[in-house]
Design an enzyme around this catalytic site. Structure first.
Site, PDB file in Angstrom:
ATOM      1  N   ARG A  91      15.299  12.097  27.917  1.00 15.12           N
ATOM      2  CA  ARG A  91      16.724  12.436  27.813  1.00 15.12           C
ATOM      3  C   ARG A  91      17.000  13.885  28.157  1.00 15.12           C
ATOM      4  O   ARG A  91      18.141  14.301  28.138  1.00 15.12           O
ATOM      5  CB  ARG A  91      17.198  12.172  26.395  1.00 15.12           C
ATOM      6  N   ARG A 130      30.304  -2.555  18.905  1.00 17.51           N
ATOM      7  CA  ARG A 130      28.960  -2.653  18.318  1.00 17.51           C
ATOM      8  C   ARG A 130      28.956  -2.066  16.907  1.00 17.51           C
ATOM      9  O   ARG A 130      28.280  -2.580  16.015  1.00 17.51           O
ATOM     10  CB  ARG A 130      27.963  -1.917  19.218  1.00 17.51           C
ATOM     11  N   ARG A 136      24.920   1.187  12.524  1.00 19.13           N
ATOM     12  CA  ARG A 136      24.365   2.455  12.983  1.00 19.13           C
ATOM     13  C   ARG A 136      25.268   3.613  12.593  1.00 19.13           C
ATOM     14  O   ARG A 136      26.480   3.553  12.781  1.00 19.13           O
ATOM     15  CB  ARG A 136      24.164   2.424  14.504  1.00 19.13           C
TER      16      ARG A 136
HETATM   17  P1  AMP Z   1      19.518   5.358  21.351  1.00 15.88           P
HETATM   18  O1  AMP Z   1      19.167   4.198  20.471  1.00 15.88           O
HETATM   19  O2  AMP Z   1      18.631   5.453  22.553  1.00 15.88           O
HETATM   20  O3  AMP Z   1      20.980   5.429  21.682  1.00 15.88           O
HETATM   21  O4  AMP Z   1      19.199   6.680  20.489  1.00 15.88           O
HETATM   22  C1  AMP Z   1      19.918   6.970  19.298  1.00 15.88           C
HETATM   23  C2  AMP Z   1      19.730   8.434  18.914  1.00 15.88           C
HETATM   24  O5  AMP Z   1      18.333   8.710  18.718  1.00 15.88           O
HETATM   25  C3  AMP Z   1      20.166   9.445  19.982  1.00 15.88           C
HETATM   26  O6  AMP Z   1      21.567   9.718  19.916  1.00 15.88           O
HETATM   27  C4  AMP Z   1      19.331  10.657  19.578  1.00 15.88           C
HETATM   28  O7  AMP Z   1      19.860  11.291  18.432  1.00 15.88           O
HETATM   29  C5  AMP Z   1      18.004  10.019  19.174  1.00 15.88           C
HETATM   30  N1  AMP Z   1      17.088   9.878  20.339  1.00 15.88           N
HETATM   31  C6  AMP Z   1      16.636   8.715  20.908  1.00 15.88           C
HETATM   32  N2  AMP Z   1      15.831   8.963  21.952  1.00 15.88           N
HETATM   33  C7  AMP Z   1      15.780  10.324  22.059  1.00 15.88           C
HETATM   34  C8  AMP Z   1      15.150  11.218  22.970  1.00 15.88           C
HETATM   35  N3  AMP Z   1      14.408  10.759  24.002  1.00 15.88           N
HETATM   36  N4  AMP Z   1      15.314  12.540  22.782  1.00 15.88           N
HETATM   37  C9  AMP Z   1      16.049  13.023  21.755  1.00 15.88           C
HETATM   38  N5  AMP Z   1      16.704  12.254  20.887  1.00 15.88           N
HETATM   39  C10 AMP Z   1      16.572  10.901  21.014  1.00 15.88           C
END
Ligand code: AMP
Length: 192
Positions: A91, A130, A136
């Site tokens: 990311r 969602r 969440r």
């Molecule tokens: P997601 O389920 O991929 O939308 O991730 C939810 C949250 O987890 C994000 O908004 C970040 O706070 C954290 N997160 C997930 N993957 C990453 C990553 N690669 N780098 C930093 N934070 C992450």
């Protein structure tokens, strides 16, 4: 080994499409968001730190997530997986560079970055929908807007990086799940 990355703004359908890709190509799905949510659910020290960031819509620190990913890759070393699909990682540019280093140490590399492109109004509508059932902490309007900002500022450079490596594939992410999956399959089949 096939190594795919699926990325795109929050709500773009990464998780849904990853499930379909995993089934068709027999890959291992690694979602860093899911890994962090498991730590939070288990109330580990790592989970407590991660929650502080996630609930505010911020990214967790690079080194924390890179270490989590490295452990996950190590745990797959003797498995007979066809490859992996990374969902939600990298990311940031620093994460992308760290990933390619981890891959090259394992004599492999990213094959394709699939970038799901969805209009912003649609992203917000999907995430709010969602949020009614996901439980969440980050699926509410204020945090959604913050996550979109973070995405445009910090995650866009990742696409540019893979574009410079000739591994970028933009996918039109509007339409039905099957239509989008058709576009993704065509892209993967053409590149592999
Ligand atoms: P997601 O389920 O991929 O939308 O991730 C939810 C949250 O987890 C994000 O908004 C970040 O706070 C954290 N997160 C997930 N993957 C990453 C990553 N690669 N780098 C930093 N934070 C992450």
């Amino acid at each position: 080994m096939i190594n795919l990355i699926i990325c795109g703004a929050p709500g773009c359908g990464k998780g849904t499409q990853s499930d379909l890709i995993v089934r068709k190509y027999n890959l291992t799905h690694i979602s860093t968001g899911d890994l962090l949510r498991k730590e939070i659910a288990a109330n580990t020290e790592l989970g407590k730190v991660a929650y502080q960031y996630i609930s505010k819509g911020q990214l967790v620190p690079d080194q924390m997530i890179i270490d989590i990913l490295a452990n996950k890759l190590n745990s797959l070393q003797n498995s007979n997986t066809n490859g992996i699909i990374l969902d939600g990682f990298p990311r940031t540019l620093a994460q992308a560079e760290a990933l390619e280093k981890l891959f090259s140490e394992r004599n492999t590399q990213t094959d394709i970055l699939l970038d799901l492109q969805v209009d912003e109004d649609e992203l917000i509508a999907r995430l709010l929908k969602r949020g009614k059932t996901s439980g969440r902490s980050d699926d509410n309007l204020e945090t959604i807007k913050k996550r979109l900002d973070v995405y445009y500022n910090q995650t866009k450079p990742v696409s540019d990086y893979y574009q410079s490596l000739g591994k970028y594939a933009g996918i039109y992410g509007m339409g039905t799940i099957d239509e989008i999956f058709g576009r993704i399959s065509n892209t993967i089949d053409a590149k592999l």
